[in-house]
Design a protein around this motif. Structure first.
Motif, PDB file in Angstrom:
ATOM      1  N   HIS A 141       2.494   1.046 -13.669  1.00  0.00           N
ATOM      2  CA  HIS A 141       3.132   2.365 -13.809  1.00  0.00           C
ATOM      3  C   HIS A 141       4.415   2.313 -14.638  1.00  0.00           C
ATOM      4  N   GLU A 176       0.818  -1.217   0.000  1.00  0.00           N
ATOM      5  CA  GLU A 176       0.000   0.000   0.000  1.00  0.00           C
ATOM      6  C   GLU A 176       0.851   1.266   0.000  1.00  0.00           C
ATOM      7  N   GLN A 192       0.916  -8.335  -5.458  1.00  0.00           N
ATOM      8  CA  GLN A 192       0.190  -7.069  -5.528  1.00  0.00           C
ATOM      9  C   GLN A 192       1.146  -5.901  -5.739  1.00  0.00           C
ATOM     10  N   THR A 193       2.293  -5.942  -5.068  1.00  0.00           N
ATOM     11  CA  THR A 193       3.304  -4.903  -5.271  1.00  0.00           C
ATOM     12  C   THR A 193       3.757  -4.898  -6.720  1.00  0.00           C
ATOM     13  N   GLU A 238       1.358   6.846  -6.834  1.00  0.00           N
ATOM     14  CA  GLU A 238       0.341   7.878  -7.067  1.00  0.00           C
ATOM     15  C   GLU A 238       0.916   9.281  -6.932  1.00  0.00           C
ATOM     16  N   TYR A 256       1.144  -3.347  -9.003  1.00  0.00           N
ATOM     17  CA  TYR A 256       1.156  -1.879  -8.934  1.00  0.00           C
ATOM     18  C   TYR A 256       2.300  -1.308  -9.777  1.00  0.00           C
ATOM     19  N   LYS A 286       1.906   1.703  -3.558  1.00  0.00           N
ATOM     20  CA  LYS A 286       0.812   2.341  -4.306  1.00  0.00           C
ATOM     21  C   LYS A 286       0.772   3.840  -4.040  1.00  0.00           C
ATOM     22  N   GLN A 287       0.931   4.209  -2.781  1.00  0.00           N
ATOM     23  CA  GLN A 287       0.924   5.612  -2.366  1.00  0.00           C
ATOM     24  C   GLN A 287       2.034   6.399  -3.065  1.00  0.00           C
TER      25      GLN A 287
END
Length: 205
Positions: free
Chosen positions: A110, A69, A102-103, A76, A106, A72-73
């Motif tokens: 990008h 997470e 999941q990492t 973004e 993400y 992800k932060q």
């Protein structure tokens, strides 16, 4: 209430600190998965793409310690996926090493690569594609079929040259990972066809 108090306390500590201090604190917060601190440090001016002398970044710190997470932060807020540690691995290969799907997902979302960029020269591969190749090699050698498939299915453009796929196949074969070998054989065929199409387009008047 306690959370707000902690935020205010951190805000007082941050106040007046130098950019170098903020950047170092951001890397530390990312390595520990402290999402609130990461948010506050970035809003206070920490550079998400700042790196140490050995190339460590906030994003790499978050990836290496499995904080999806926070990854992800950072993404973004503009963290670059193609940053590589000068004496270490890049973020894609780090995510595969850690085993955080999941990492990795993400990061791949990008990753920006020009579709024809790699096939123009198999001998001068940009850094983000070096890291993509390293990630593929690790996954292949481990026989991590789901990760191998993800690296192909969720990476934009034609990321892997045929020679890179064959290298990964050799590693999978040496490790006795037959399912990965079969999967890479299929991807190699697709890559060869794609490469032929690009070569044809480039040679057309």
């Amino acid at each position: 209430a306690a959370k707000e108090k902690n935020r205010q306390s951190l805000g007082k500590i941050i106040e007046g600190k130098s950019p170098a201090w903020l950047n170092a604190a951001l890397r530390t917060a990312c390595g520990h998965g402290l999402a609130d601190a990461v948010k506050l440090l970035i809003s206070s001016g920490a550079d998400v793409n700042a790196k140490t002398k050995v190339g460590q970044t906030a994003l790499l710190a978050a990836v290496e310690y499995g904080h999806a997470e926070v990854v992800k932060q950072l993404l973004e807020k503009g963290a670059a996926v193609n940053k590589r540690a000068a004496k270490g691995c890049g973020v894609l290969s780090a995510a595969v090493q850690v085993g955080e799907p999941q990492t990795l997902r993400y990061l791949l979302a990008h990753l920006s690569i020009e579709p024809q960029q790699l096939f123009l020269s198999n001998h001068r591969i940009p850094s983000e594609q070096d890291d993509a190749a390293a990630a593929l090699n690790i996954a292949a050698a481990r026989g991590s079929v789901d990760i191998v498939r993800m690296l192909f299915d969720e990476t934009p453009g034609k990321t892997y040259a045929p020679l890179q796929i064959l290298k990964a196949r050799e590693l999978a074969q040496a490790a006795g990972k037959t399912v990965a070998v079969e999967l890479l054989d299929g991807f190699a065929r697709i890559a060869r066809m794609s490469s032929a199409v690009v070569d044809s387009d480039l040679s057309s008047p």
